[in-house]
Structure formats: structure tokens, C-alpha cells
Design a protein around this motif. Structure first.
Motif: not given
Length: 187
Positions: A41-43, A146, A149-150, A153, A166
Motif C-alpha cells: 500500500v503506497k510505498e 496507511i 501517511e495519507y 498528502e 513515514t
């Protein structure tokens, strides 16, 4: 024949050595499964070497069966979530020194508070062999990393903000992925 080293003694030594080798193979199997079957998921993704290192860090893993490794991995998740939650609390106190949005950090703080509860529930469910509930609760905990982290953004003044979490989010994602992989292997 040397009386101090009889055939039964040899057999016991053989079993002990093979047991430890098999358990090393168990950790490798768990980590191969976790790294292969946990979708990125993502990185974020579960790395094989991270998995092996995190399970081997607990001395009890050397003698653990699959259920024992499950409990060990969940305890590691709980310790990590608690540590990240504390770190985020410190970020909130020190936010004057870093250009981070308080709303994003507050959201992450609350998400990790909820993740701690979810991991505690997952561990209890796992210990009572309610693997379905353990899976649901650990999945909820994984979501904290997750969604946290969003949070970063968001775009302010045309610039995306780098997340100060992160590394922590990535580590927690991997730890929960390991616990989920073990739970799914047992189901």
C-alpha cells in the motif's frame, strides 16, 4: 563405545538441533508468506529481512510454534504502536520547531491510540483462537499507518507536506502485516 555418549543421548541432541533448525525454517516460511502475500500500500510493503529480524529479536521466537510466533508478533505490534503514539505526542508538544500541520498530527495521534486498542483486541482474540476477529482487529490497526501517511498528502499553498512519520508508519504496516500473515496461516 564411549559410555558418556550413548545412542539415546545422540538422539536427544539430534532432535534439539533439528527442532531449532525447523523453527528457523518456520520463521523463514512465515516471512516468505508475509512478504509475498501482504499487498503493498503506497510505498509500504512487508520486507522479508525486516520480518525475520523482528521475529528473531524476541528470544522466545527460537522455541515458538506458529501460534507462539503469532503472539510474539502481536506483542511487537503493540510495543511499536505504543512507541509511535508516544512519539506523535512528542511531535505535538514540539511542533513549534517543525512545520507540520497540527490537524494531521492530531489525526495520527488518535489513529495510533485506536490502533493500540485494536492490537490488544486482536491479541486477545488470537489467544482464544478467534482468528477471524483477530484478523479484523489487526487489519483495523494496520489502517492506522496507511491513513496516517495519507494525512500528510494535504496540499497547503501548492506544496505537498512530507510526513514526519513515514518510517514509523512503514514499520507498523510491516509488523501488522506479519501478524496478519501468521493469523491467516493458522486459519
Amino acid at each position: 563405545m564411549n559410555p558418556s555418549f550413548s545412542l539415546p543421548s545422540f538422539f536427544i541432541v539430534f532432535l534439539v538441533l533439528n527442532f531449532h533448525n525447523v523453527n528457523g525454517d518456520l520463521i523463514k516460511d512465515v516471512c516468505k508468506n508475509a512478504s509475498k502475500n501482504t499487498p503493498p500500500v503506497k510505498e509500504f510493503k512487508v520486507e522479508y529481512d525486516f520480518c525475520v529480524a523482528s521475529l528473531m529479536a524476541n528470544p522466545k521466537s527460537k522455541d515458538a510454534d506458529l501460534r507462539g510466533l503469532g503472539v510474539i508478533s502481536m506483542q511487537t505490534c503493540l510495543q511499536n504502536a505504543t512507541s509511535v503514539h508516544s512519539y506523535i505526542g512528542q511531535l505535538l508538544k514540539d511542533r513549534k520547531t517543525q512545520p507540520i500541520p497540527k490537524s494531521s498530527v492530531n489525526s495520527c495521534f488518535n489513529r495510533y491510540r485506536d490502533a493500540i486498542r485494536s492490537v490488544q483486541k486482536a491479541t486477545s482474540s488470537f489467544k482464544t483462537k478467534d482468528f477471524s476477529s483477530a484478523n479484523i482487529q489487526m487489519s483495523a490497526a494496520m489502517e492506522a499507518s496507511i491513513m496516517c501517511e495519507y494525512e500528510f498528502e494535504e496540499v497547503l499553498l501548492g506544496l505537498a507536506l512530507p510526513s514526519p512519520l513515514t518510517k514509523q508508519n512503514g514499520d507498523f504496516f510491516q509488523l501488522t502485516g506479519i501478524s496478519l500473515a501468521i493469523t491467516n496461516m493458522i486459519k
